[in-house]
Scaffold this motif. Structure first.
Motif, PDB file in Angstrom:
ATOM      1  N   ARG A 117       0.418  14.929   1.715  1.00  0.00           N
ATOM      2  CA  ARG A 117       0.542  13.472   2.914  1.00  0.00           C
ATOM      3  C   ARG A 117       0.691  12.337   2.042  1.00  0.00           C
ATOM      4  O   ARG A 117       1.735  11.374   2.031  1.00  0.00           O
ATOM      5  N   ALA A 118      -0.782  11.294   1.087  1.00  0.00           N
ATOM      6  CA  ALA A 118       0.046  10.694   0.087  1.00  0.00           C
ATOM      7  C   ALA A 118       1.631  10.947  -0.322  1.00  0.00           C
ATOM      8  O   ALA A 118       1.738   9.807  -0.709  1.00  0.00           O
ATOM      9  N   ARG A 126      -0.411   0.317  14.611  1.00  0.00           N
ATOM     10  CA  ARG A 126       0.305   1.964  14.676  1.00  0.00           C
ATOM     11  C   ARG A 126      -1.458   2.506  14.392  1.00  0.00           C
ATOM     12  O   ARG A 126      -1.583   3.534  15.028  1.00  0.00           O
ATOM     13  N   GLN A 184      -4.340   3.356   6.745  1.00  0.00           N
ATOM     14  CA  GLN A 184      -4.110   1.788   6.035  1.00  0.00           C
ATOM     15  C   GLN A 184      -3.651   2.202   5.064  1.00  0.00           C
ATOM     16  O   GLN A 184      -2.515   2.084   3.907  1.00  0.00           O
ATOM     17  N   ALA A 185      -4.419   3.104   4.047  1.00  0.00           N
ATOM     18  CA  ALA A 185      -3.601   3.482   2.744  1.00  0.00           C
ATOM     19  C   ALA A 185      -2.879   3.960   2.909  1.00  0.00           C
ATOM     20  O   ALA A 185      -1.965   4.145   1.585  1.00  0.00           O
ATOM     21  N   LEU A 186      -2.148   4.564   3.906  1.00  0.00           N
ATOM     22  CA  LEU A 186      -0.502   5.480   4.002  1.00  0.00           C
ATOM     23  C   LEU A 186       0.085   4.147   4.533  1.00  0.00           C
ATOM     24  O   LEU A 186       1.814   3.927   4.650  1.00  0.00           O
ATOM     25  N   GLY A 187      -0.500   2.680   4.770  1.00  0.00           N
ATOM     26  CA  GLY A 187       0.917   1.790   4.888  1.00  0.00           C
ATOM     27  C   GLY A 187       1.243   2.068   6.486  1.00  0.00           C
ATOM     28  O   GLY A 187       2.168   0.984   6.602  1.00  0.00           O
ATOM     29  N   LEU A 188       0.048   2.166   6.750  1.00  0.00           N
ATOM     30  CA  LEU A 188       0.570   2.165   9.039  1.00  0.00           C
ATOM     31  C   LEU A 188      -0.012   0.757   9.234  1.00  0.00           C
ATOM     32  O   LEU A 188      -1.240  -0.208   8.458  1.00  0.00           O
ATOM     33  N   LEU A 202       5.524   9.517   0.852  1.00  0.00           N
ATOM     34  CA  LEU A 202       5.694   8.119   0.717  1.00  0.00           C
ATOM     35  C   LEU A 202       6.718   7.761  -0.750  1.00  0.00           C
ATOM     36  O   LEU A 202       6.943   7.130  -1.021  1.00  0.00           O
ATOM     37  N   VAL A 222       7.231   7.500   8.822  1.00  0.00           N
ATOM     38  CA  VAL A 222       8.577   7.191  10.132  1.00  0.00           C
ATOM     39  C   VAL A 222       7.923   5.458  10.550  1.00  0.00           C
ATOM     40  O   VAL A 222       9.421   4.805  10.508  1.00  0.00           O
ATOM     41  N   ALA A 223       6.556   5.943   9.877  1.00  0.00           N
ATOM     42  CA  ALA A 223       6.342   4.333  10.949  1.00  0.00           C
ATOM     43  C   ALA A 223       7.115   2.936   9.493  1.00  0.00           C
ATOM     44  O   ALA A 223       7.255   2.351   9.982  1.00  0.00           O
ATOM     45  N   LEU A 224       7.095   3.607   8.818  1.00  0.00           N
ATOM     46  CA  LEU A 224       7.500   2.609   7.708  1.00  0.00           C
ATOM     47  C   LEU A 224       9.189   2.469   7.544  1.00  0.00           C
ATOM     48  O   LEU A 224       9.612   1.773   6.068  1.00  0.00           O
ATOM     49  N   ARG A 235      -1.640   5.391  16.972  1.00  0.00           N
ATOM     50  CA  ARG A 235      -1.076   6.414  17.306  1.00  0.00           C
ATOM     51  C   ARG A 235      -2.240   7.289  16.071  1.00  0.00           C
ATOM     52  O   ARG A 235      -2.915   8.511  16.230  1.00  0.00           O
ATOM     53  N   ARG A 262       0.586  -1.181   0.105  1.00  0.00           N
ATOM     54  CA  ARG A 262      -0.399  -0.001  -0.232  1.00  0.00           C
ATOM     55  C   ARG A 262       0.472   1.237   0.342  1.00  0.00           C
ATOM     56  O   ARG A 262       0.745   1.981  -0.808  1.00  0.00           O
ATOM     57  N   ALA A 263       1.816   1.368   0.364  1.00  0.00           N
ATOM     58  CA  ALA A 263       2.660   2.196   0.507  1.00  0.00           C
ATOM     59  C   ALA A 263       3.412   2.755  -0.049  1.00  0.00           C
ATOM     60  O   ALA A 263       3.546   4.177  -1.098  1.00  0.00           O
ATOM     61  N   GLU A 321       4.289  11.359   9.772  1.00  0.00           N
ATOM     62  CA  GLU A 321       3.503   9.860  10.197  1.00  0.00           C
ATOM     63  C   GLU A 321       3.886   8.342   9.536  1.00  0.00           C
ATOM     64  O   GLU A 321       4.514   7.582   9.979  1.00  0.00           O
ATOM     65  N   ALA A 322       3.187   8.305   8.368  1.00  0.00           N
ATOM     66  CA  ALA A 322       3.539   7.361   7.329  1.00  0.00           C
ATOM     67  C   ALA A 322       5.411   6.590   6.868  1.00  0.00           C
ATOM     68  O   ALA A 322       5.356   5.656   7.634  1.00  0.00           O
TER      69      ALA A 322
END
Lengths: 264, 293
Positions: A173-174, B194, B186-190, A177, A127-129, B198, A100-101, A124-125
């Motif tokens: 934001r999209a 998380r 979810q679409a952002l890949g979290l 990534l 860093v999370a990934l 978060r 999805r990323a 957020e994303a």
């Protein structure tokens, strides 16, 4: 495996989806070329949003598959010893997360995280990934905000921004990534009319920079100006697909012509 | 057009309508408050001298300490368990999900007092506890009578009680968060966890905090049930004293005043926690000049 440049970035084949007894997608076939903009038109309830949501596996298809760069989204083919595909095994959520990323998504209702600042929404994303450290992600986020015309608003909370500004943050934001493909689900439908232009301009700039994208919209003018390919969907089927001038000016189906007459 | 001149109307003061009911109710409230203060001060049988004498006496302080740590410990462990139960009920696979439902159903159905006695009397139901393979060999055996002291029984009972009720509070809070939020995450890949920690949980907090404040204060007072299994908490401490000296009312006042003080402190804490979790929406109020709180 990465395919050569001539092969489509995204291939959708035989995609079917039902909710209970109601069939939303009746077998969709669609190719998205690298660096191209595909606009999807169609009446409400025709399955456009479901199609987008199947592409990044927010919705599980009942049959058919979506393939990004030769990699099937959400499933792993399990083969027999002769190399024939026996079944598609759904991936673990961690692997789906990784896929999805690569696909960014922009929603009609923006869906920014209201408890996080604009900058935190973007950081957020990545860093999370584990794509970047917090500092790197923040630096890149500032660049992206500059690019969508919102430099300096990084400390604001989403609710302090106008709808158009929020949607531009959602686009940034999209992009954070660095996805291969962007999906837009009616990005301007929730906006006041005077705010639509600023969002469409940002999407158009992205298109000109060579971003591959699929845009579900009712903005025919945008389709005519920016799209490389227009697909008209009705009743869960692609009724026609082709260059914007062909589909918009001389549609083959009566249904398409009736729809275009109604929205123009 | 009205029969008054525009200039007159423009200059006129804007006044609220008369509210005689408000004056009357204020007067009655003040009168009742004055009567309450008067009786508290003049009725000798309250014996404020005795209250003062025992208010900080060592045995009351020991009881207060037990009440405090029992409340804090059961809230902490119960809430942690409650969040897990809520998570499982919302996103678990079928069997864990129905187990979570069954747990909440059972704990909520049985009175806390009865649960407390069950755990305390566990030894009479299962005199021995073995560790080993179910239906197979056992590696070791211990007497349950030594295992479940009064304090442990109290801790287990209240933890399970808090877990059941807090899981419903947390689940309600989570359901109040827009579905688009977890989809966007979810679409952002979290990942799923998380996204929960978060994105969803922080937004559920404004709905969770007020109900949890209620639960916390309720638990603080539920700890007084432990007196039935001879655990000396605040209430039992004063009961032990008045059983000896028969000063029932003043000693009940000692406990009551402490409960009031603790509840007041917790309510103030709750106000600040609520303020913290309303960030992001509070900013809007400031921008538009509207006070939403």
């Amino acid at each position: 495996m990465t395919q050569n440049d001539a092969s489509p970035l995204l291939r959708i084949r035989g995609l079917r989806k039902s909710f209970g007894s109601h069939t939303v997608l009746h077998g969709i076939d669609l190719d998205i070329q690298r660096g191209s903009v595909t606009v999807i038109l169609g009446p409400s309830g025709s399955g456009k949003s479901t199609l987008l949501r199947c592409i990044n596996h927010l919705e599980k298809p009942d049959a058919g598959f979506v393939e990004l760069d030769g990699e099937i989204i959400g499933y792993r083919p399990v083969t027999t010893s002769q190399g024939k595909v026996r079944r598609l095994q759904e991936l673990r959520s961690r692997e789906i997360t990784r896929q999805r990323a690569r696909i960014g998504m922009v929603f009609q209702q923006f869906n920014l995280f209201p408890h996080l600042t604009v900058l935190e929404n973007l950081v957020e994303a990545p860093v999370a990934l584990g794509q970047a450290s917090r500092q790197e992600a923040a630096a890149r986020a500032r660049e992206l905000l500059e690019r969508v015309g919102l430099g300096g608003r990084e400390g604001a909370y989403p609710k302090q921004l106008s709808g158009g500004q929020q949607q531009r943050v959602a686009i940034a934001r999209a992009l954070a990534l660095q996805p291969d493909l962007l999906l837009f689900d009616e990005p301007t439908s929730a906006l006041d009319p005077e705010l639509v232009g600023e969002v469409l301009r940002v999407i158009k700039d992205l298109a000109l920079s060579g971003m591959s994208m699929i845009v579900v919209t009712h903005e025919i003018g945008f389709a005519r100006e920016v799209a490389d390919n227009v697909a008209f969907i009705d009743g869960g089927r692609v009724l026609e697909s082709g260059r914007p001038e062909d589909v918009l000016n001389s549609a083959a189906h009566e249904r398409t012509r009736a729809f275009l007459d109604a929205v123009l | 057009m009205s029969s008054y001149s525009d200039a007159d109307l423009l200059e006129a003061r804007l006044a609220a309508p008369p509210r005689p009911g408000r004056w009357l109710s204020s007067a009655i409230t003040l009168l009742l408050a004055a009567m309450l203060v008067h009786t508290l001060l003049t009725n000798q049988r309250f014996q404020w001298g005795v209250v003062g004498q025992y208010f900080t006496s060592p045995s009351v302080m020991d009881g207060l300490e037990l009440t405090l740590w029992l409340t804090a410990a059961t809230m902490a462990s119960g809430f942690a368990l409650g969040v897990i139960v809520a998570y499982v009920r919302l996103w678990g696979s079928p069997i864990p999900r129905s187990s979570a439902f069954g747990f909440v159903w059972l704990i909520r159905s049985v009175p806390v007092l009865a649960q407390l006695l069950f755990w305390y009397e566990l030894a009479s139901l299962y005199p021995k506890l073995s560790f080993g393979i179910p239906f197979g060999p056992s590696f070791g055996t211990t007497d349950t009578a030594h295992l479940f002291s009064g304090e442990l029984a109290a801790f287990v009972t209240l933890t399970l009680d808090v877990a059941a009720f807090s899981s419903e509070i947390v689940r309600g809070g989570i359901l109040s968060v827009d579905r688009g939020q977890s989809e966007a995450a979810q679409a952002l890949g979290l990942g799923r966890f998380r996204t929960f920690r978060r994105i969803v949980l922080p937004q559920a907090m404004p709905a969770i905090v007020p109900a949890s404040g209620n639960l916390l204060i309720g638990t603080l007072k539920s700890t007084s049930l432990v007196s039935v299994i001879a655990v000396v908490d605040l209430l039992y401490a004063v009961q032990l004293i008045y059983n000896a000296n028969f000063e029932v009312i003043p000693l009940l006042l000692v406990a009551t005043l402490w409960y009031i003080i603790l509840t007041t402190v917790l309510s103030i804490g709750q106000y600040y926690v609520e303020r913290y979790y309303s960030r992001g929406t509070r900013g809007v109020a400031a921008v538009k000049g509207v006070d939403l709180t």
